[in-house]
Design a protein around this motif. Structure first.
Motif, PDB file in Angstrom:
ATOM      1  N   SER A   1      44.126  36.802  37.449  1.00  0.00           N
ATOM      2  CA  SER A   1      42.729  36.451  38.182  1.00  0.00           C
ATOM      3  C   SER A   1      42.955  34.925  38.715  1.00  0.00           C
ATOM      4  O   SER A   1      43.762  34.260  38.068  1.00  0.00           O
ATOM      5  CB  SER A   1      41.515  36.296  37.495  1.00  0.00           C
TER       6      SER A   1
ATOM      7  N   THR B   1      35.565  39.859  42.766  1.00  0.00           N
ATOM      8  CA  THR B   1      34.553  40.306  41.820  1.00  0.00           C
ATOM      9  C   THR B   1      33.002  40.273  42.169  1.00  0.00           C
ATOM     10  O   THR B   1      32.202  41.044  41.555  1.00  0.00           O
ATOM     11  CB  THR B   1      34.686  39.638  40.268  1.00  0.00           C
TER      12      THR B   1
ATOM     13  N   VAL C   1      35.129  44.222  34.713  1.00  0.00           N
ATOM     14  CA  VAL C   1      36.048  43.242  35.259  1.00  0.00           C
ATOM     15  C   VAL C   1      35.094  42.267  35.649  1.00  0.00           C
ATOM     16  O   VAL C   1      35.648  41.139  35.673  1.00  0.00           O
ATOM     17  CB  VAL C   1      36.903  43.843  36.450  1.00  0.00           C
ATOM     18  N   GLN C   2      33.983  42.785  36.350  1.00  0.00           N
ATOM     19  CA  GLN C   2      33.189  41.452  36.956  1.00  0.00           C
ATOM     20  C   GLN C   2      32.622  40.740  35.684  1.00  0.00           C
ATOM     21  O   GLN C   2      32.283  39.764  35.978  1.00  0.00           O
ATOM     22  CB  GLN C   2      31.733  42.368  37.761  1.00  0.00           C
TER      23      GLN C   2
ATOM     24  N   TRP D   1      35.219  48.605  36.835  1.00  0.00           N
ATOM     25  CA  TRP D   1      34.968  47.388  37.455  1.00  0.00           C
ATOM     26  C   TRP D   1      33.538  46.605  37.083  1.00  0.00           C
ATOM     27  O   TRP D   1      33.810  45.227  36.974  1.00  0.00           O
ATOM     28  CB  TRP D   1      34.549  47.926  39.321  1.00  0.00           C
TER      29      TRP D   1
END
Length: 85
Positions: free
Chosen positions: A39, A67, A6-7, A3
């Motif tokens: 996204s 996010t 991804v952020q 994560w």
């Protein structure tokens, strides 16, 4: 991908992904690793893409989150048979 990664790659966006490593605990689904598919800047487009993917292959674990969330935890969904009405 985790994560945090991804952020960093998709700041302030809605991401649609497939969970590749997750576990359940006390009715919550904790997603540890994921493969980002798309996204989006707004949630309606993310929901639409999620729905398309889920319809194509309902056995895969697709999700979408913004996010800005600190962690990727979802309420676990149970699918069962309904009794007679």
């Amino acid at each position: 991908m985790q994560w945090k990664e991804v952020q960093e790659r998709f700041p302030n966006e809605w991401v649609v992904f497939e969970a590749t490593k997750a576990y359940s605990q006390e009715g919550q689904r904790y997603i540890e690793e994921m493969a980002v598919i798309d996204s989006f800047g707004d949630s309606t487009k993310a929901l639409k893409r999620y729905s398309e993917l889920h319809k194509e292959d309902p056995n895969r674990e697709y999700c979408f989150f913004h996010t800005s969330r600190s962690e990727v935890v979802a309420r676990e969904r149970y699918v069962g048979l309904r009794g007679p009405r």
